[in-house]
Design a protein around this motif. Structure first.
Motif, PDB file in Angstrom:
ATOM      1  N   ALA A  80      -5.087  35.632 -12.431  1.00  0.00           N
ATOM      2  CA  ALA A  80      -6.403  35.079 -12.091  1.00  0.00           C
ATOM      3  C   ALA A  80      -7.516  35.941 -12.679  1.00  0.00           C
ATOM      4  O   ALA A  80      -8.521  35.425 -13.192  1.00  0.00           O
ATOM      5  CB  ALA A  80      -6.549  34.988 -10.571  1.00  0.00           C
ATOM      6  N   TRP A 109     -13.816  30.950  -8.765  1.00  0.00           N
ATOM      7  CA  TRP A 109     -12.894  30.120  -7.980  1.00  0.00           C
ATOM      8  C   TRP A 109     -12.614  28.798  -8.684  1.00  0.00           C
ATOM      9  O   TRP A 109     -11.477  28.322  -8.706  1.00  0.00           O
ATOM     10  CB  TRP A 109     -13.471  29.867  -6.596  1.00  0.00           C
ATOM     11  N   THR A 110     -13.627  28.224  -9.298  1.00  0.00           N
ATOM     12  CA  THR A 110     -13.457  26.935  -9.971  1.00  0.00           C
ATOM     13  C   THR A 110     -12.488  27.039 -11.143  1.00  0.00           C
ATOM     14  O   THR A 110     -11.563  26.233 -11.276  1.00  0.00           O
ATOM     15  CB  THR A 110     -14.814  26.411 -10.474  1.00  0.00           C
ATOM     16  N   SER A 113      -8.822  28.060  -9.767  1.00  0.00           N
ATOM     17  CA  SER A 113      -8.162  26.989  -9.018  1.00  0.00           C
ATOM     18  C   SER A 113      -7.817  25.814  -9.922  1.00  0.00           C
ATOM     19  O   SER A 113      -6.760  25.186  -9.767  1.00  0.00           O
ATOM     20  CB  SER A 113      -9.074  26.525  -7.875  1.00  0.00           C
ATOM     21  N   GLU A 114      -8.687  25.512 -10.877  1.00  0.00           N
ATOM     22  CA  GLU A 114      -8.389  24.422 -11.798  1.00  0.00           C
ATOM     23  C   GLU A 114      -7.191  24.749 -12.678  1.00  0.00           C
ATOM     24  O   GLU A 114      -6.330  23.895 -12.917  1.00  0.00           O
ATOM     25  CB  GLU A 114      -9.611  24.131 -12.667  1.00  0.00           C
ATOM     26  N   TYR A 116      -4.645  26.893 -12.047  1.00  0.00           N
ATOM     27  CA  TYR A 116      -3.386  26.905 -11.286  1.00  0.00           C
ATOM     28  C   TYR A 116      -3.042  25.518 -10.744  1.00  0.00           C
ATOM     29  O   TYR A 116      -1.858  25.205 -10.559  1.00  0.00           O
ATOM     30  CB  TYR A 116      -3.464  27.932 -10.158  1.00  0.00           C
ATOM     31  N   ALA A 117      -4.055  24.696 -10.486  1.00  0.00           N
ATOM     32  CA  ALA A 117      -3.766  23.319 -10.075  1.00  0.00           C
ATOM     33  C   ALA A 117      -3.098  22.549 -11.203  1.00  0.00           C
ATOM     34  O   ALA A 117      -2.132  21.799 -10.975  1.00  0.00           O
ATOM     35  CB  ALA A 117      -5.059  22.627  -9.644  1.00  0.00           C
TER      36      ALA A 117
END
Length: 445
Positions: A80, A109-110, A113-114, A116-117
């Motif tokens: 990350a 965070w955006t 998270s995008e 890993y999503a």
């Protein structure tokens, strides 16, 4: 004058030793008023902890499962950070973090998270998928990448258990893919038989390439690391040479590519023609079961583990170390050859190219280390690496994250797995009762 507080005891006569013991106990026991009888209280047994309490106590202990899971978590956290650092737009928000810290946190965070999503959606399941093919696509890709890694991981793990470091899985898989492909387009055989012959040819090719360093190690003491590294180069250059030879090269192409493998020699697809997962994953599970049985239930497996633990003691016990070394490398080469066969007989490719084998041999070393050289652990590790590879493709396409980051994640996972003391120190894990965190996975190497 008599003692007003006589010590309690038996009025019967006792042997001298028992009398002495009684007097010692009397001195240590508080006196009681006359007429009272002092009785010894039985020791109070502590209640046994419940199953739930034992689970909670061991959940944060330094056992193998906990360390492995936390190593993956650490790798994802470091990944990350790398995602944030590699994004210039996110880095720009850190230039004024003291003025508006929310901008930097939200942007970080955006992007993380995008990324890993998309990694999850490409490897496991996409909630937005419509239709059977789209829904099963991620699992199909993961299993497709997993199948050859299981074979090469088992190859390296088996050699580890025998005290040998098999760096040559890449070369063994390369020879396996060559012979499997040639048998796949050069032999006119009926379906079923053709596939079986092609798989056997690939397995024999890998076994032959494993036999060479095995016999050299057994007869001359030549180190298997040097031999297998050199044989990797020989196999790679042999692949580049044979592709352009007459009878092998595709006559309709001018570049380095062989004739395509006949459909009768290809592994059947499990979920239809639109999904790539094929029967190679079933062979991988069967091979995992066989290696687990071989190591834990067979005489050869016992000899192999004995030689891997201490070859001198095994030789003294009457075990032929020479024969064991040769057999270990032959079986390891056979497994790697089957992994190479999956690359051309499955759905990854249907013809030989200079890069047809990719890096499955070297990735097999990482899979074996992550699986702690245990057969079923290797299968799970290969599944994780296959998921990272499948999800990394989508992560690159949809999030713009470099595919090399997946390789970095794999390397970080192995680093943390190989350093359990570091994971234990970071998360303050308690020592497990039966923790067997081995930093040296192959005794005798």
């Amino acid at each position: 004058m008599t003692n007003p507080n006589p010590a309690s005891g038996s009025p019967d006569k006792e042997p001298a030793t028992e009398a002495l013991q009684a007097r010692e106990e009397a001195r240590a026991t508080p006196t009681a008023p006359a007429g009272d009888t002092v009785t010894k209280q039985p020791p109070v047994e502590e209640p046994r902890p419940s199953l739930g309490k034992l689970f909670l106590d061991n959940l944060w202990a330094a056992n193998t499962v906990t360390v492995t899971v936390l190593a993956v978590v650490l790798a994802m956290l470091v990944g990350a950070v790398l995602i944030i650092v590699s994004d210039p737009e996110v880095l720009a928000t850190y230039g004024y973090i003291t003025a508006r810290p929310a901008d930097a946190l939200n942007a970080s965070w955006t992007v993380v998270s995008e990324a890993y999503a998309n990694l999850f959606k490409g490897a496991v399941f996409d909630p937005d998928a419509v239709g059977f093919t789209a829904a099963m696509g991620p699992i199909s890709e993961t299993l497709t990448y997993t199948a050859p890694l299981v074979f090469t991981g088992l190859s390296v793990a088996l050699a580890f258990r025998g005290g040998l470091f098999n760096i040559g899985a890449q070369g063994q898989a390369t020879i396996g893919v060559i012979l499997a492909a040639v048998a796949g387009f050069a032999l006119p055989l009926p379906p079923g038989v053709h596939l079986l012959v092609a798989l056997i040819a690939g397995a024999l090719g890998g076994a032959l390439w494993g036999f060479v360093p095995g016999i050299l190690k057994a007869r001359t003491g030549a180190h298997e690391v040097i031999n297998t590294i050199m044989l990797n180069y020989v196999a790679v250059y042999f692949l580049s040479w044979i592709i352009v030879q007459s009878g092998v090269q595709n006559p309709n192409r001018s570049d380095a590519i062989s004739k395509p493998v006949d459909s009768s020699a290809q592994l059947p697809r499990l979920l239809g023609d639109n999904l790539r997962v094929h029967a190679g994953i079933l062979l991988a599970v069967l091979a995992t079961w066989f290696i687990a049985w071989l190591l834990n239930r067979s005489t050869l497996g016992f000899e192999l583990r004995a030689v891997g633990a201490n070859p001198d003691a095994a030789r003294t016990a009457g075990i032929s170390v020479t024969k064991t070394y040769v057999l270990v490398m032959v079986i390891a080469g056979l497994l790697a050859g089957l992994g190479g066969s999956n690359m051309v007989l499955g759905s990854t490719a249907n013809a030989l190219t200079p890069l047809v084998i990719a890096q499955i041999g070297f990735d097999g070393i990482l899979v074996a280390l992550l699986g702690r050289v245990k057969p079923w652990g290797v299968l799970l590790a290969a599944l994780l690496f296959g998921a990272l590879q499948a999800g990394g493709n989508r992560m690159q396409s949809y999030s713009g994250i470099s595919l090399e980051l997946v390789t970095v994640l794999q390397a970080l996972i192995v680093i943390f797995i190989a350093a359990p003391a570091l994971v234990k120190a970071i998360f303050q894990l308690r020592a497990a009762r039966a923790a067997r965190l081995q930093t040296s996975l192959a005794k005798g190497w």
